[in-house]
Design an enzyme around this catalytic site. Structure first.
Site, short mmCIF file in Angstrom:
data_model
loop_
_atom_site.label_atom_id
_atom_site.label_comp_id
_atom_site.label_asym_id
_atom_site.label_seq_id
_atom_site.Cartn_x
_atom_site.Cartn_y
_atom_site.Cartn_z
N CYS A 198 0.09 -1.60 -6.20
CA CYS A 198 -0.82 -0.63 -5.60
C CYS A 198 -2.05 -1.37 -5.09
CB CYS A 198 -1.21 0.42 -6.63
SG CYS A 198 -2.33 1.66 -5.98
N LEU A 199 -2.43 -1.10 -3.85
CA LEU A 199 -3.60 -1.79 -3.28
C LEU A 199 -4.86 -1.53 -4.09
CD1 LEU A 199 -3.14 -1.17 0.56
CD2 LEU A 199 -2.64 -3.25 -0.73
N GLN B 1 -7.91 6.41 -1.47
CA GLN B 1 -8.01 4.95 -1.59
C GLN B 1 -9.08 4.36 -0.67
OE1 GLN B 1 -3.49 4.29 -1.33
NE2 GLN B 1 -4.18 2.71 -2.75
N HIS C 187 -0.95 9.64 -5.46
CA HIS C 187 -2.38 9.37 -5.20
C HIS C 187 -3.12 10.66 -4.88
CE1 HIS C 187 -3.10 5.10 -5.42
NE2 HIS C 187 -2.08 4.80 -4.65
N GLY D 114 1.61 1.68 2.45
CA GLY D 114 1.17 3.06 2.38
C GLY D 114 -0.26 3.12 1.90
N HIS E 138 4.87 7.67 -4.01
CA HIS E 138 3.71 6.92 -4.53
C HIS E 138 2.42 7.51 -3.92
CE1 HIS E 138 1.75 2.91 -5.66
NE2 HIS E 138 0.85 3.44 -4.86
N GLU E 139 2.45 7.77 -2.61
CA GLU E 139 1.25 8.31 -1.95
C GLU E 139 0.98 9.76 -2.38
OE1 GLU E 139 -0.48 6.06 -0.72
OE2 GLU E 139 1.18 4.64 -0.68
ZN ZN Z 1 -1.18 3.01 -4.57
#
Ligand code: ZN
Length: 177
Positions: free
Chosen positions: A90-91, A51, A136, A46, A132-133
Site C-alpha cells: 500500500c502506498l 490517500q 480505503h 491504485g 483494496h481501494e
Molecule cells: Zn492502499
C-alpha cells in the site's frame, strides 16, 4: 488548487469512512486527474481519495496493462465471486506486505468522470485493486487483515519507523545553518 500529496499511516483521514460525492464538478475532475499523477509518480496501481487527504468516495486505478486508467466515483460492489490470496502493498504504508484474501471476480458499479453510471466486471489483479481501494474508502487498511500477533508486530514496526522519521526530521531541523 493546492498540491495533493500522499498521506501515510497513521494519518487520521486514512481511517475515515469517506463521504459520497454529491456532484461531479470541475473540482472533483481535477482532484481525480491529480490523484492519477500522484499514483503514477509513486508507481502505484491504485489510489483512493483519502490517500491524498480528500474526503470523497472516489478512486483511480491503472494496471499499466493497456486497459487505461479507471476513474471511479461512489463505487459499490454488486457481486463477488470466488476467492484468492495474494500479498499486497500500500502506498500509504511503505514497507508493509500483507497477504489478503479477496474475491476473484467482482462487478463494480460507480460513476465515471463524466457522471455516467458504469458497471465494470473485473477479475484477477484488477478485481483485487478495486477491492483494496474500496477498503480505503471505508477506512480499512491492509494491516487490518493481519492476525493479532502479526498485527502487534506490524504496529510496533510502523511505530518504530514513524519515530525514526521524526528523529530524522529533528536532526535536519537541528542542523547548524
Ligand atoms: Zn492502499
Amino acid at each position: 488548487m493546492k498540491e495533493l500529496t500522499l498521506k501515510k499511516y497513521p494519518e487520521k483521514i486514512l481511517r475515515k469512512k469517506l463521504d459520497p460525492v454529491e456532484k461531479i464538478g470541475d473540482e472533483e475532475k481535477e482532484i481525480l486527474k491529480k490523484m492519477l499523477s500522484v499514483m503514477y509518480q509513486s508507481q502505484g496501481v491504485g489510489l483512493a481519495a483519502n490517500q491524498v487527504g480528500v474526503d470523497k468516495r472516489m478512486f483511480v486505478a491503472d494496471l499499466n496493462d493497456g486497459q487505461g486508467a479507471f476513474f471511479v466515483i461512489n463505487p459499490k460492489i454488486l457481486k463477488k465471486e470466488g476467492g484468492s490470496k495474494m500479498e499486497e502493498g500500500c502506498l500509504s504504508i511503505p514497507g508493509a506486505a500483507v497477504s489478503v484474501k479477496r474475491a476473484k471476480k467482482i462487478i463494480l458499479e460507480g460513476l465515471s468522470l463524466e457522471g455516467e453510471l458504469v458497471k465494470i466486471e473485473a477479475s484477477g489483479l484488477l478485481a483485487r485493486v478495486f477491492q483494496h481501494e474500496m477498503d480505503h474508502l471505508n477506512g480499512r487498511l491492509i494491516i487490518d487483515y493481519l492476525n493479532f500477533p502479526s498485527r502487534l508486530k506490524a504496529f510496533s514496526f510502523l511505530k518504530k519507523k514513524e519515530n525514526n522519521r521524526l528523529f530524522e526530521n529533528r536532526k535536519i531541523e537541528n542542523r547548524p545553518q
